[in-house]
Design an enzyme around this catalytic site. Structure first.
Site, PDB file in Angstrom:
ATOM      1  CB  SER A 155      -7.138  -2.773   4.603  1.00 34.56           C
ATOM      2  OG  SER A 155      -8.403  -2.342   4.148  1.00 34.56           O
ATOM      3  CE1 TYR A 168      -6.817   0.137   1.347  1.00 35.58           C
ATOM      4  CE2 TYR A 168      -4.903   1.539   1.636  1.00 35.58           C
ATOM      5  CZ  TYR A 168      -5.986   0.872   2.166  1.00 35.58           C
ATOM      6  OH  TYR A 168      -6.221   0.913   3.506  1.00 35.58           O
TER       7      TYR A 168
END
Lengths: 274, 976
Positions: A155, A168
């Site tokens: 990401s 995350y």
């Protein structure tokens, strides 16, 4: 047919990027193994992919002419990963592509020192260790073939930081480190490992995406508002479409990128450039 | 067979099976409609039971029936695509399961697909099992259960007679892309099953024999003939005997099929017989003539690059169908298709003409043969206006009398002057009684006068016989006698030959012409001698009309005309000069005769090209390569056309030239040709792509010329198949002078059309676009720096040496020096090889003198008793140099050292460069290495004048006394 005769395993295939990649691969001649947890997880505050969604992905792939194996899999389950790979080779005789797409966006929203032990473990275990487990299971098959392409879906959070997203961000950063280490380990055996870093992907109806909604809700912000802010900040002033990411994954999966390994491909409208 | 051995055999077979799974070999599949309501688990139970009984069944409990949804109707294209994919899906190696079962659920029905390794289930067993699962009777897999294998070691006879096939007619040099699969109709099946098998194998063998140019073949064969025995692949040796009748041959093939049988799934025979890429370099035949319901995918038989599958047509069972599958992506689909058609043609011929000897069987049908012939024809040639060379030159002189025709150094002759001088020579000759039908030798150094003498001889109606003044006396004498010359025109002392009149050029003047020339186009224009394989050179007689046709055929395409300036670079004794001289003068160009020393020094030759504005340059590739060592001078030239000839061109060197003289400015043309067919036969225009791809094409035949490629029996070969190049048309010479036997051997007259053809002895093939590819020689002829050399001639001369009892010649290609000749002689111990070489030099021209001569105790022989050239080491030990010189000053020793390294042998101060094996190519290199050692540059002409280290040292002394010993670099001011 850019993936003719190839067999691809996609985790988190029920919806979103997983579905987009699976269908894109099927359209280019690949056969698919679709894996998803297809159930909610206790620690995750938003609904995950369902059995029905998984079967729908399979149907879309079959309509493209692919043969499809469907399996429910929790990527925290090493034995399950091994069983999936065994079924793949029994059914298809080979395994050419792995898309490590399974991942969760929440539990998030807390500052780093306010994250609980359980929340941290869950994030790392699914988003980072899950990818490693899958690599460990497909490794022997791909190295035996002297051919394979592993795509880790990281990401922009694997490249830059975000507030209130420590778990995350750490996991996604870790995924890039894993990509590079694995790339070096597997290069002599002709297996490639690359990382794909999508920016904010629109929750499209077709692929029933959910990520942005999940992120918005964990930040305590309405989704539409979160999207607006984001679009304004984005250099290209639009959200990334799932197909954009699937195209990059397709290139990485195919032999067209046969000299590409250990690399990080960002599909983010220029977000991380600044 | 006891269980222990059976277990070993089984595990070996399993290992092999696993290995071949990885490559997809030996795996076949079947798909059948599944009616009725059997559930996947019911099918699984039956399947596991059956597989569990087989020795290679492995862990049968793992055997699953996979259910697959296919969103299409069973008869749709989409279903067909899916089914094909499933039938070709590989099995996994490590899985241990040699079978996969898939149940396809279409919209309107179900299908069962079984994919299995042949070691587990052969053809019939697979079909039987599929039938049982789809509702049929229980499958009898007894033969598959049998623990006894037929002996699976390779028959010694087969191993001994196996030679890998080249398959060069169907492989591309670069990979093309898709796997090649070609389908065709084979023909109507004759009689019973055994006759079918034999006839099919016979047809395949005949086609392969023609394509590969062999009579001994080993073909892999897999025949699926029921459950009687386990399936196996046999390697069947077949001898294609041309005299054998069709029926007999087919029967023998059929018998061979049953005699040689081995269940080789368990052994990797390719270890013994592998080709270069590891596979078994031969073709496999898979004969599967059973008709059953369902789809059968035969897959690839392990390790064979090409497999021919023969099946029956489902709707017309008497019709046999062929399909050829190739492994990998390097195969040419067009050629594979052509081969398939020829297998079918052979099959049809075997069936329709059972008594015909197979040697008379033609693969090419009448239409096809005609098409191939047309492919090799260069097209029509319009007749030229002037029937003879001299009349054409005279016409040029008439229209442009003051244009310069020939120049040599400072001397120039206009066309008028050339004509006048030619007339004088002609009148003088005729006055001496020499005219039409006579042959006149010419042994003159290069000059403008030489050209005029040649022209004069032609005007007199005679033929000229060019001889090189550098040739040894013995050779000149031989040529004069053999050609039955009426006279010789020579400058220096010509070796006396009986009462042969020898005239100097001065004697050829002072007469006026009275009679008409009388030479017609059919009269000989020249005799040029070429190397003879039996030891004696032979004279090729070429008439005027051939040369006239050559110029007519090339004039327009190459744009030859009065604006051009040509060089005469090559000796008049070399037929390339015929093109240079008459190609120029017959089109009105200006001919620049190149002095021999300039020809040998690239920088000087380039200087000449620039100064004289040469536009048409003819070169052998070797000489051309030399020019490329001075690339920066190339841009200043006016050359607009380069014609290559005389030897094989390696197109890769052209990129350097093109970088300095691009295609838009200068055309490059490669021309293949032979003396016996008047210099040129084909022309290929080259560009950058030819250079990058390393093309071996020499182009299509010139208008008026024709090429054919035929096998040793004279049968026409189709495109892509290599054979001997035959040349016909306007360039075919009259024959060899006074050698009727040899002439009849090499020049062939077509019994039907009367056309004459020359068998070149060159190996080549026609490309589908009509261009010829040159692939080398069929014999011992080689090309040394552009000169045609028969090694047999060298051997013959060596054998005439008083001390030599046996001799052999090998060739070596050196990057710097070109083709080198190495001679090995058997002579008494203590013989000085240099002395042998010196004696040989009395008979052989410089380019035919071996670079090294080594004395060996005996010549090595192969197992068959033939001379084993390969065992003669290409770099023999240095020739003994018997010299003892006192120690001299440093520079000479250093020069000796440089020479020794370059020539690869010990060099003394008085040793001659050329005697030690140096040649014109190495001469250029010598200057470079001397400069590298700190000496000044050594121009080639100086080396020719003083060809010893002492001499060279002297030259340096002259240049700059006292400085020649300096270690300073003198710089490369006039070197490139």
């Amino acid at each position: 047919m850019r993936l003719q005769r190839k067999v691809a395993v996609v985790t988190g295939a029920a919806r979103g990027l997983g579905r987009a990649c699976a269908v894109a691969f099927a359209a280019q001649g690949a056969d698919l193994v679709l894996a998803d947890i297809a159930a909610d997880l206790p620690g995750v505050p938003y609904p995950l992919g369902t059995e029905s969604q998984l079967q729908h992905t399979a149907r879309l792939c079959r309509e493209q002419g692919a043969s499809v194996l469907v399996r429910r899999l929790d990527v925290r389950d090493a034995a399950g990963a091994d069983a999936l790979v065994a079924s793949t080779v029994d059914r298809f005789g080979r395994l050419d592509v792995l898309v490590n797409n399974a991942g969760i966006a929440a539990p998030s929203g807390a500052a780093v020192h306010e994250v609980t032990e359980a929340q941290w473990q869950l994030m790392i275990d699914v988003n980072l260790s899950g990818a490693w487990r899958m690599i460990r299971s497909v490794g022997p098959v791909m190295t035996g073939q002297r051919a394979g392409s592993i795509i880790n879906v990281s990401s922009t959070a694997g490249v830059v930081g975000y507030r209130n997203f420590a778990g995350y961000v750490a996991a996604k950063h870790g995924l890039i480190g894993l990509t590079k280490a694995a790339a070096l380990d597997l290069a002599p055996l002709k297996v490639r490992v690359n990382a794909l870093c999508p920016g904010s992907v629109r929750d499209s109806e077709q692929v029933e995406g959910r990520m942005l909604a999940a992120i918005a809700s964990s930040l305590g912000v309405p989704r539409a508002e979160h999207e607006q802010v984001f679009v304004r900040d984005q250099p290209m002033n639009s959200l990334v479409e799932p197909e954009d990411v699937a195209s990059a994954a397709l290139w990485l999966a195919s032999d067209e990128s046969k000299q590409v390994t250990g690399s990080v491909i960002t599909v983010d409208g220029g977000f991380t450039t600044r | 067979m006891n269980r222990g051995l059976a277990a070993i055999a089984a595990s070996e077979r399993l290992d092999h099976a696993r290995r071949s799974c990885a490559t997809g070999d030996c795996v076949h599949a079947i798909a059948r409609v599944l009616d009725g309501g059997s559930t996947p688990s019911q099918l699984e139970t039956v399947l596991q039971q059956r597989i569990g009984q087989l020795p290679l069944g492995g862990d049968a409990a793992r055997c699953r029936v996979w259910l697959e949804e296919v969103p299409a109707d069973r008869s749709s294209d989409r279903a067909a695509a899916w089914r094909a994919r499933e039938l070709q899906r590989p099995l996994h190696t490590a899985g241990g399961l040699l079978l996969r079962a898939t149940l396809a659920q279409y919209r309107d029905g179900r299908e069962l697909i079984l994919v299995a390794h042949r070691a587990l289930l052969g053809r019939s067993a697979l079909a039987a099992l599929a039938a049982e699962l789809c509702g049929g009777p229980p499958a009898d897999l007894a033969c598959q259960r049998a623990a006894q294998d037929p002996p699976d070691s390779l028959d010694e006879a087969v191993r001994a007679s196996f030679h890998p096939l080249s398959l060069d007619w169907c492989t591309r040099r670069t990979s093309g892309g898709e796997q090649v699969g070609v389908e065709f109709e084979l023909g109507l099946a004759p009689g019973d099953q055994r006759a079918v098998a034999g006839t099919v194998l016979a047809a395949l063998a005949i086609a392969l024999a023609r394509y590969e140019n062999r009579t001994e073949l080993v073909i892999g064969a897999l025949t699926s003939d029921g459950l009687a025995a386990p399936e196996g692949i046999a390697l069947v040796p077949i001898t294609v005997d041309e005299e054998c009748g069709a029926r007999e041959f087919a029967a023998a093939a059929g018998a061979a099929l049953t005699r040689f049988r081995c269940c080789w799934h368990g052994r990797q025979l390719s270890q013994d017989l592998a080709g270069a890429d590891g596979g078994l370099a031969t073709v496999a035949l898979h004969l599967d003539t059973a008709i059953e319901p369902g789809w059968y995918e035969p897959g690839r038989l392990a390790d064979f690059p090409v497999t021919v599958h023969v099946t029956r047509d489902r709707t017309r069972p008497e019709l046999l169908l062929g399909a050829i599958r190739c492994a990998g992506e390097r195969f040419d689909p067009g050629m594979v298709r052509q081969f398939g058609a020829h297998v079918a043609a052979a099959f049809a011929a075997l069936v329709s003409a059972p008594d015909q000897p197979i040697g008379e069987l033609s693969l090419l049908g009448a239409d096809e043969a005609e098409a191939v012939a047309r492919l090799g024809d260069g097209g029509p040639l319009a007749p030229a206006r002037w029937p003879t060379i001299h009349e054409a030159v005279a016409a040029q002189a008439a229209s442009r009398p003051d244009a310069i025709a020939v120049s040599y150094q400072d001397e120039e002759l206009s066309y008028r002057e050339l004509e006048e001088r030619g007339e004088q020579v002609s009148a003088a000759l005729r006055a001496k009684g020499i005219g039409t039908g006579a042959r006149v030798g010419v042994c003159l150094p290069r000059s403008a006068e030489l050209i005029a003498v040649l022209l004069g001889i032609l005007k007199a109606g005679a033929a000229y016989v060019p001889m090189d003044p550098d040739h040894p006396a013995e050779r000149l004498r031989y040529t004069a006698a053999d050609a039955e010359l009426s006279a010789v025109v020579a400058a220096d002392l010509f070796p006396a030959t009986g009462d042969l009149p020898v005239f100097g050029t001065a004697e050829l003047s002072g007469c006026t012409d009275t009679g008409s020339p009388g030479a017609t186009g059919d009269d000989p224009a020249y005799l040029i001698y070429t190397s003879g394989s039996t030891g004696r050179p032979k004279g090729v007689v070429v008439p005027h009309r051939n040369v006239v046709s050559l110029v007519e055929a090339t004039r327009r395409d190459l744009g030859l005309g009065p604006a051009d300036t040509w060089t005469q670079f090559h000796s008049v004794a070399f037929d390339f000069s015929v093109w240079e001289i008459w190609g120029c003068l017959m089109t009105g160009g200006r001919l620049v005769v190149v002095p021999p020393l300039v020809a040998r020094a690239p920088e000087e030759f380039l200087g000449l090209l620039r100064r004289t504005g040469v536009t048409v340059l003819n070169q052998t590739p070797t000489a051309f390569g030399q020019l490329l060592t001075c690339p920066r001078l190339l841009g200043e030239l006016a050359v607009r056309l380069v014609v290559f000839g005389g030897e094989t061109l390696n197109t890769k060197v052209l990129t350097t030239w093109l970088d300095h003289r691009p295609e838009q400015v200068c055309r490059l043309v490669n021309m293949f040709g032979i003396t016996e067919t008047t210099v040129h036969v084909t022309a290929e225009h080259l560009d950058r792509r030819s250079a990058i791809e390393g093309s071996r094409a020499v182009g299509g035949a010139l208008p008026g010329w024709s090429v054919r490629v035929r096998d040793a029996r004279g049968r026409l070969l189709p495109p892509g198949v290599r054979g001997e190049i035959w040349v016909g048309g306007a360039g075919v010479a009259l024959g060899y002078f006074n050698q009727p036997g040899l002439t009849e051997q090499r020049f062939h007259t077509d019994p039907v059309s009367g056309a004459r053809w020359y068998r070149s002895g060159d190996l080549g093939r026609l490309l589908p676009d009509g261009r010829l590819e040159h692939l080398g020689r069929l014999d011992d002829q080689v090309s040394v720096r552009g000169h045609r050399v028969e090694t047999g001639e060298i051997t013959a001369v060596l054998l005439e040496d008083p001390v030599v009892t046996a001799a052999a010649v090998t060739t070596e290609h050196d990057v710097d020096a070109g083709t080198l000749l190495h001679a090995f002689v058997v002579a008494p111990e203590g013989t000085d090889p240099l002395a042998v070489r010196r004696r040989a030099a009395q008979r052989l021209p410089q380019y035919m003198l071996p670079t090294t001569i080594s004395c060996v105790p005996r010549l090595p022989l192969t197992a068959n008793g033939k001379l084993d050239l390969a065992a003669l080491s290409p770099r023999p030990g240095p020739v003994q140099v018997v010299r003892q010189e006192p120690r001299l000053a440093d520079p000479v020793e250093r020069i000796c050292q440089v020479w020794s390294e370059l020539l690869g042998m010990a060099t003394g101060p008085s040793d001659d460069f050329f005697e030690l094996g140096g040649n014109s190519l190495l001469a250029t290199k010598l200057s470079l290495v001397l400069q590298e050692a700190g000496f000044p540059a050594l121009p080639v002409r100086q080396l020719y004048r003083r060809s010893t280290p002492l001499g060279v040292a002297g030259y340096y002394e002259q240049l700059d006394p006292g400085q020649s010993a300096d270690a300073e670099q003198k710089g490369a001011t006039d070197q490139c």
